[in-house]
Design a protein around this motif. Structure first.
Motif, mmCIF file in Angstrom:
data_model
loop_
_atom_site.group_PDB
_atom_site.id
_atom_site.type_symbol
_atom_site.label_atom_id
_atom_site.label_comp_id
_atom_site.label_asym_id
_atom_site.label_seq_id
_atom_site.Cartn_x
_atom_site.Cartn_y
_atom_site.Cartn_z
ATOM 1 N N CYS A 165 15.074 26.260 -28.648
ATOM 2 C CA CYS A 165 14.747 26.334 -29.777
ATOM 3 C C CYS A 165 14.441 25.871 -30.652
ATOM 4 O O CYS A 165 15.262 24.272 -30.293
ATOM 5 C CB CYS A 165 16.567 27.231 -30.390
ATOM 6 N N VAL A 166 13.629 25.671 -31.586
ATOM 7 C CA VAL A 166 13.542 24.159 -32.859
ATOM 8 C C VAL A 166 14.093 25.677 -34.062
ATOM 9 O O VAL A 166 13.864 26.673 -35.038
ATOM 10 C CB VAL A 166 11.827 24.885 -33.113
ATOM 11 N N LEU A 167 15.152 24.635 -34.743
ATOM 12 C CA LEU A 167 15.676 24.923 -36.024
ATOM 13 C C LEU A 167 15.231 24.275 -36.876
ATOM 14 O O LEU A 167 15.270 22.872 -36.835
ATOM 15 C CB LEU A 167 17.162 25.024 -36.058
ATOM 16 N N VAL A 184 7.068 34.183 -27.427
ATOM 17 C CA VAL A 184 7.687 33.456 -28.879
ATOM 18 C C VAL A 184 8.166 34.114 -30.042
ATOM 19 O O VAL A 184 7.887 35.364 -30.633
ATOM 20 C CB VAL A 184 6.167 32.778 -29.693
ATOM 21 N N LEU A 185 9.250 33.671 -29.965
ATOM 22 C CA LEU A 185 10.395 34.273 -31.437
ATOM 23 C C LEU A 185 10.810 34.105 -32.376
ATOM 24 O O LEU A 185 10.703 32.800 -31.888
ATOM 25 C CB LEU A 185 11.472 35.300 -31.068
ATOM 26 N N GLY A 186 10.666 34.256 -33.771
ATOM 27 C CA GLY A 186 10.855 33.505 -34.747
ATOM 28 C C GLY A 186 11.080 34.268 -35.768
ATOM 29 O O GLY A 186 10.388 35.275 -35.799
ATOM 30 N N PHE A 187 11.971 33.423 -36.873
ATOM 31 C CA PHE A 187 12.720 34.885 -37.676
ATOM 32 C C PHE A 187 13.638 33.661 -38.796
ATOM 33 O O PHE A 187 14.202 32.293 -38.420
ATOM 34 C CB PHE A 187 13.163 36.188 -37.428
ATOM 35 N N ASP A 188 13.880 34.054 -40.363
ATOM 36 C CA ASP A 188 14.590 33.263 -41.130
ATOM 37 C C ASP A 188 16.315 34.388 -41.054
ATOM 38 O O ASP A 188 17.000 35.203 -40.206
ATOM 39 C CB ASP A 188 14.338 33.697 -41.894
ATOM 40 N N ASP A 282 22.104 33.537 -34.327
ATOM 41 C CA ASP A 282 21.242 33.109 -33.854
ATOM 42 C C ASP A 282 20.804 32.640 -32.460
ATOM 43 O O ASP A 282 19.786 33.611 -31.415
ATOM 44 C CB ASP A 282 20.424 33.915 -35.021
ATOM 45 N N VAL A 283 21.022 31.250 -32.565
ATOM 46 C CA VAL A 283 20.209 31.273 -31.802
ATOM 47 C C VAL A 283 21.427 32.267 -29.632
ATOM 48 O O VAL A 283 20.711 32.399 -28.737
ATOM 49 C CB VAL A 283 21.090 29.549 -30.847
ATOM 50 N N LEU A 284 22.958 32.241 -29.912
ATOM 51 C CA LEU A 284 23.460 33.174 -28.660
ATOM 52 C C LEU A 284 22.980 34.178 -28.384
ATOM 53 O O LEU A 284 22.941 35.031 -27.649
ATOM 54 C CB LEU A 284 25.090 32.738 -29.177
ATOM 55 N N ARG A 285 22.563 35.101 -29.498
ATOM 56 C CA ARG A 285 21.648 36.250 -29.374
ATOM 57 C C ARG A 285 21.088 36.581 -29.560
ATOM 58 O O ARG A 285 20.387 37.810 -28.259
ATOM 59 C CB ARG A 285 22.293 36.526 -31.247
ATOM 60 N N TYR A 286 19.925 35.331 -29.516
ATOM 61 C CA TYR A 286 18.791 35.080 -28.745
ATOM 62 C C TYR A 286 18.059 34.692 -27.957
ATOM 63 O O TYR A 286 16.960 34.369 -27.808
ATOM 64 C CB TYR A 286 17.259 35.688 -30.165
#
Length: 369
Positions: A165-167, A184-188, A282-286
């Motif tokens: 994960c990259v935040l 790859v998944l990404g979102f705000d 969100d890290v834990l969810r996705y």
């Protein structure tokens, strides 16, 4: 043809412009130089004001765009001096512009995203091709237009066989989930530094909470945190993106109305916890299988925020991007150098899995020198 590109980024934190000189002559991006130009208080105030409707805003926005282009040009000149290069040695400049409205898919189904910029003036001032307006093509294709950095994150930080994960903690926080299988998944996620910076400026006169020391001196207010976490955006599934259109001082004041007697340091602690909890959730969810969280953006320098992320993500190694090869204040600028490189080569820069667009697209408009 030169593999040298410049990337310029001024984000929702409104602190100024980060610029990098990046070399794409090999398979892996290499950042050779970095420069930063702070916004003057007057420019910061005007850019912030232009996030909401106001008098004569078209005129003011055009002049602000000119001022931005001159600031960008100053960063370009600083980078060229550092590198000892002539403008002709650089293939192109990738410049994001300053987002003042971001409403994809709203109103008429397409919506819009608006970044103040004058790339034509920047091309005139620098003598280098400029690539700009990266987001609108993705929006035209039905996407969110944001975030655009996950594809770059994949090339820079992806590890085959491991989910990483990259935040990015700018004014808004955005998460890239780089799957072990190459997906790859990404979102705000929600607010990053924007609300914390606003509250710190208002009560201490400082532009940001250095190291998170002020937040660390306060206590999290559970009822206020719960009220902030009730924002519907935080529970929306991706693809999704947001900005100061939502997370702004008015949003905050509406939720603080019932907490008028709260100590300012306690509010700061609670705002920091809001950012940390939204990102950790969100890290834990996705990406509950991920054992690595790489943090970039200005928020990576907030020690208290980093400690709260680590506490909320036991078993996950939370570290600044510097430990993974690129300092946190250089990552986004490098991403827009990469996007300029993709545009010049007529290669797609977006991921439909991230933005929800009809497909990947070549992003950006080119302004020849």
């Amino acid at each position: 043809m030169s593999g040298l590109y410049l990337g310029l980024m001024s984000g929702t934190s409104l602190d100024g412009v980060d610029g990098v000189l990046a070399d794409f002559s090999t398979a892996r991006c290499r950042v050779a130089h970095h420069a930063f130009a702070p916004f003057t208080p007057e420019m910061k105030a005007e850019l912030l004001a232009l996030n909401t409707a106001g008098p004569n805003e078209l005129h003011r926005a055009a002049l602000a765009a000119n001022a931005l282009a001159r600031t960008y040009a100053g960063v370009v000149q600083a980078l060229l001096r550092q590198a000892g290069l002539a403008p002709a040695a650089v293939r192109a400049i990738g410049v994001h512009g300053q987002t003042v409205r971001h409403r994809p898919q709203a109103f008429d189904g397409t919506g819009y995203t608006l970044q103040l910029n004058n790339p034509a003036l920047l091309a005139e001032l620098t003598g280098i091709d400029v690539v700009a307006d990266f987001r609108s093509r993705d929006v035209a294709a039905g996407g969110q237009g944001a975030p655009l950095v996950p594809a770059f994150h994949q090339g820079l930080f992806g590890q085959p066989g491991r989910t990483v994960c990259v935040l990015n903690l700018g004014g808004i926080s955005n998460l890239s989930v780089l799957g072990a299988d190459g997906s790859v998944l990404g979102f705000d996620c929600g607010p990053g530094n924007a609300l914390m910076d606003h509250w710190c400026q208002r009560h201490t006169g400082q532009p940001f909470d250095a190291g998170g020391a002020w937040a660390a001196s306060g206590q999290v207010l559970p009822e206020l945190l719960q009220a902030l976490q009730a924002e519907p955006y935080l529970a929306l599934p991706p693809p999704k993106s947001t900005g100061r259109d939502l997370f702004n001082p008015t949003w905050l004041e509406d939720r603080l109305a019932a907490f008028a007697t709260a100590a300012p340091a306690d509010v700061q602690a609670t705002l920091t916890e809001l950012t940390a909890s939204a990102c950790a959730t969100d890290v834990l969810r996705y990406a509950d299988e991920s054992k690595t969280l790489i943090v970039c953006g200005g928020g990576a320098l907030n020690g208290h925020l980093m400690r709260r992320l680590a506490a909320l993500l036991p078993g996950v190694a939370v570290a600044s991007s510097e430990a993974h090869g690129l300092p946190p204040l250089q990552v986004e600028a490098a991403a827009f150098a990469w996007l300029a490189h993709r545009a010049v080569e007529r290669q797609c820069g977006s991921l439909a899995s991230v933005t929800g667009a009809a497909g990947p697209r070549v992003l950006g408009a080119i302004y020849p020198a």
